[in-house]
Write a protein that holds these residues in place. Structure first.
Motif, PDB file in Angstrom:
ATOM      1  N   GLY A 375      62.971  86.769  92.979  1.00  0.00           N
ATOM      2  CA  GLY A 375      62.529  86.055  91.792  1.00  0.00           C
ATOM      3  C   GLY A 375      63.324  86.417  90.556  1.00  0.00           C
ATOM      4  N   SER A 376      63.472  85.446  89.657  1.00  0.00           N
ATOM      5  CA  SER A 376      64.198  85.637  88.402  1.00  0.00           C
ATOM      6  C   SER A 376      63.397  85.070  87.243  1.00  0.00           C
ATOM      7  CB  SER A 376      65.563  84.941  88.454  1.00  0.00           C
ATOM      8  OG  SER A 376      66.533  85.734  89.100  1.00  0.00           O
ATOM      9  N   LEU A 377      63.731  85.542  86.062  1.00  0.00           N
ATOM     10  CA  LEU A 377      63.123  84.984  84.858  1.00  0.00           C
ATOM     11  C   LEU A 377      63.568  83.547  84.644  1.00  0.00           C
ATOM     12  CD1 LEU A 377      63.649  88.032  82.486  1.00  0.00           C
ATOM     13  CD2 LEU A 377      61.461  87.247  83.416  1.00  0.00           C
ATOM     14  N   HIS A 419      57.765  80.290  78.620  1.00  0.00           N
ATOM     15  CA  HIS A 419      57.296  81.181  79.685  1.00  0.00           C
ATOM     16  C   HIS A 419      58.428  82.136  80.015  1.00  0.00           C
ATOM     17  CE1 HIS A 419      54.852  82.628  82.975  1.00  0.00           C
ATOM     18  NE2 HIS A 419      55.950  82.652  83.715  1.00  0.00           N
ATOM     19  N   HIS A 420      58.186  83.427  79.781  1.00  0.00           N
ATOM     20  CA  HIS A 420      59.182  84.462  80.049  1.00  0.00           C
ATOM     21  C   HIS A 420      58.592  85.418  81.077  1.00  0.00           C
ATOM     22  CE1 HIS A 420      62.870  86.565  79.240  1.00  0.00           C
ATOM     23  NE2 HIS A 420      62.252  87.679  78.900  1.00  0.00           N
ATOM     24  N   ALA A 426      61.261  89.843  88.815  1.00  0.00           N
ATOM     25  CA  ALA A 426      61.380  89.447  87.412  1.00  0.00           C
ATOM     26  C   ALA A 426      60.192  89.961  86.614  1.00  0.00           C
ATOM     27  CB  ALA A 426      61.476  87.928  87.310  1.00  0.00           C
ATOM     28  N   SER A 427      59.009  89.879  87.195  1.00  0.00           N
ATOM     29  CA  SER A 427      57.829  90.426  86.535  1.00  0.00           C
ATOM     30  C   SER A 427      56.793  90.791  87.573  1.00  0.00           C
ATOM     31  CB  SER A 427      57.250  89.433  85.515  1.00  0.00           C
ATOM     32  OG  SER A 427      56.747  88.284  86.171  1.00  0.00           O
ATOM     33  N   THR A 428      55.852  91.629  87.165  1.00  0.00           N
ATOM     34  CA  THR A 428      54.775  92.044  88.060  1.00  0.00           C
ATOM     35  C   THR A 428      53.619  91.052  88.070  1.00  0.00           C
ATOM     36  OG1 THR A 428      53.715  93.329  86.306  1.00  0.00           O
ATOM     37  CG2 THR A 428      55.334  94.473  87.688  1.00  0.00           C
ATOM     38  N   ALA A 429      53.614  90.140  87.118  1.00  0.00           N
ATOM     39  CA  ALA A 429      52.510  89.180  86.991  1.00  0.00           C
ATOM     40  C   ALA A 429      53.100  87.815  86.626  1.00  0.00           C
ATOM     41  CB  ALA A 429      51.511  89.638  85.936  1.00  0.00           C
ATOM     42  N   THR A 433      53.409  85.587  80.607  1.00  0.00           N
ATOM     43  CA  THR A 433      54.661  85.612  79.864  1.00  0.00           C
ATOM     44  C   THR A 433      54.635  86.728  78.828  1.00  0.00           C
ATOM     45  OG1 THR A 433      56.126  84.329  78.414  1.00  0.00           O
ATOM     46  CG2 THR A 433      53.774  83.888  78.234  1.00  0.00           C
ATOM     47  N   SER A 434      55.800  87.296  78.533  1.00  0.00           N
ATOM     48  CA  SER A 434      55.893  88.299  77.477  1.00  0.00           C
ATOM     49  C   SER A 434      56.423  87.715  76.176  1.00  0.00           C
ATOM     50  CB  SER A 434      56.807  89.456  77.920  1.00  0.00           C
ATOM     51  OG  SER A 434      58.115  88.993  78.181  1.00  0.00           O
TER      52      SER A 434
END
Length: 475
Positions: A375-377, A419-420, A426-429, A433-434
């Motif tokens: 997965g990627s951002l 959405h980041h 890419a992220s744990t959740a 988004t951060s």
């Protein structure tokens, strides 16, 4: 002791900062927790706007100190302070809108639901690559404060003086300085994650760092949510119909922006097996220049990464620059079949100005390979033929949180729709988004009220809706 270092010289400067003791971490968390009730009742939009103004008013000192610690330059750092201020102002808008509360009323069942702030302190780990926008003054801090949660930040050791200065500026605009705590040191980070008053953690950093935090959370008697942004190669697919003008220069600019120290750096670029196109990408990168990386450790990580990639064909290498911690941009190339055979290891992120150009003969072969990427951002498609792009776009949509058309992934707008996030790593959740307005959702939880007396309901759920928040009634 934690020392500030100048990446241009490699020398330390300024007074060192002591690592926070367990007692100091506990005191920061407990003071923040005690300040929470009054903060939830405060006029938070006005305070967030005051923080934004304070950041802007102190930009001269902020960027100057940050530049000494990061070598990112005046233009970039001024822009980042402005971005940090804009995040606080965005969340003031979010609070005034009220939609983040998601007030829902089902009269037939006599059930009413809305979001409330998490009942405790949010722990935030600063990022190395954004001394303002993803650090003490960053989106995690802004969104958590907006939600009604006090924050304790674990400062990044690459910019300790900037962290202290940023915290001071923000506290000057807070009704209670205890609402923003700041701690330093590896042991302090562990203590912060495991403190019982910490109810969620936000982190931007490496995969090993994220796994270490998750392991600490798993040791807690009571589990808490962990919102980590850990790693991303951000695949870019150039299809045969793509416009060629500006493609190579755009790639080189995106690759080398901030010495490649962006979580959205284009680490994989899939292009047709066209000698002229591949050569143009190489020429653009060869004409670029690297500069200082943020820390000696990050520089060494980049050098280790490009050494791992050295088994591939080196397409181009830019100039290194003269700073002590400077590196040269490097781009490697490989054909699609060999790339697929080397997965997943070959696609491991190399943080810095490095990328792999993967050549293909038939675009129909791309989707099955893209599906195998982690997965990627972001994921990007360059094309002019929509039908040609459809299979690739569908494959990438399953592997990334943000899809870009005929652009480049670096640069993340602070806006309502952003959405980041993305699938692991890419992220744990990936649902969260951060960056952007919806970042606030990480720090709230829903509560439903069934058959509850009107006098005891939150104002947002009453029929008269005195605060005027958006309500969904009976669907």
């Amino acid at each position: 002791m934690i020392h500030a270092y100048d990446p241009r010289t490699g020398e330390s400067f300024g007074e060192p900062i002591a690592e926070s003791t367990d007692a100091e971490v506990d005191a920061a968390v407990e003071a923040a927790h005690a300040a929470a009730p009054a903060w939830r009742a405060a006029a938070r939009p006005e305070v967030l706007e005051a923080i934004a103004s304070a950041l802007e008013a102190n930009v001269e000192e902020l960027w100057t100190v940050a530049d000494r610690e990061t070598a990112l330059g005046e233009t970039r750092l001024r822009g980042e302070v402005a971005r940090a201020a804009s995040q606080f102002r965005l969340f003031a808008e979010v609070l005034r809108d009220g939609g983040h509360l998601e007030a829902v009323i089902s009269r037939q069942a006599d059930v009413r639901r809305m979001n409330h702030p998490l009942p405790g302190v949010v722990g935030v780990f600063s990022a190395s690559n954004f001394p303002f926008a993803f650090s003490v003054a960053g989106g995690d801090t802004a969104s958590a404060l907006a939600a009604g949660c006090p924050v304790v930040v674990k400062a990044h050791p690459a910019h300790p003086l900037t962290s202290e200065l940023s915290a001071g500026v923000i506290r000057s605009a807070l009704p209670d300085p205890a609402l923003l705590g700041l701690v330093h040191g590896l042991a302090a980070g562990k203590r912060l994650v495991q403190h019982p008053d910490v109810v969620a953690v936000g982190f931007t950093g490496s995969i090993p760092g994220g796994k270490a935090i998750q392991a600490l959370i798993d040791e807690r008697p009571e589990p808490i949510p962990f919102f980590g942004e850990l790693g991303s190669v951000n695949p870019v697919v150039v299809l045969p119909s793509a416009a060629r003008e500006g493609l190579a220069s755009g790639f080189a600019a995106s690759l080398t922006l901030g010495t490649g120290q962006f979580c959205t750096n284009p680490g994989l670029v899939f292009v047709p097996d066209d000698a002229d196109l591949v050569a143009s990408l190489g020429t653009a990168v060869a004409g670029s220049s690297g500069s200082a990386m943020l820390s000696e450790r990050i520089r060494q990580g980049y050098l280790d990464g490009v050494e791992r990639l050295a088994k591939l064909t080196l397409l181009a290498e830019g100039a290194q620059g003269e700073a002590a911690w400077a590196v040269a941009p490097r781009v490697f190339t490989i054909d699609l079949a060999a790339f697929a055979e080397g997965l997943p290891a070959i696609a491991e992120e190399c943080f810095g100005p490095s990328s792999i150009v993967v050549t293909y003969g038939d675009a129909a072969e791309l989707p099955s390979v893209l599906e195998r990427l982690e997965g990627s951002l972001t994921a990007t498609v360059h094309a002019t033929d929509v039908d040609e792009a459809r299979p690739v776009a569908e494959a990438l949509a399953r592997r990334a949180g943000r899809l870009i058309w005929n652009g480049w992934p670096t640069g993340v707008a602070v806006c309502w729709a952003m959405h980041h996030g993305g699938p692991w790593p890419a992220s744990t959740a990936p649902a969260h988004t951060s960056v952007g307005a919806m970042a606030i959702r990480r720090w709230v939880r829903p509560t439903a009220y069934q058959g509850w007396p009107s006098e005891l309901l939150p104002p947002e759920l009453r029929d008269d809706n005195p605060l005027g928040v958006p309500q969904r009634v009976d669907g």
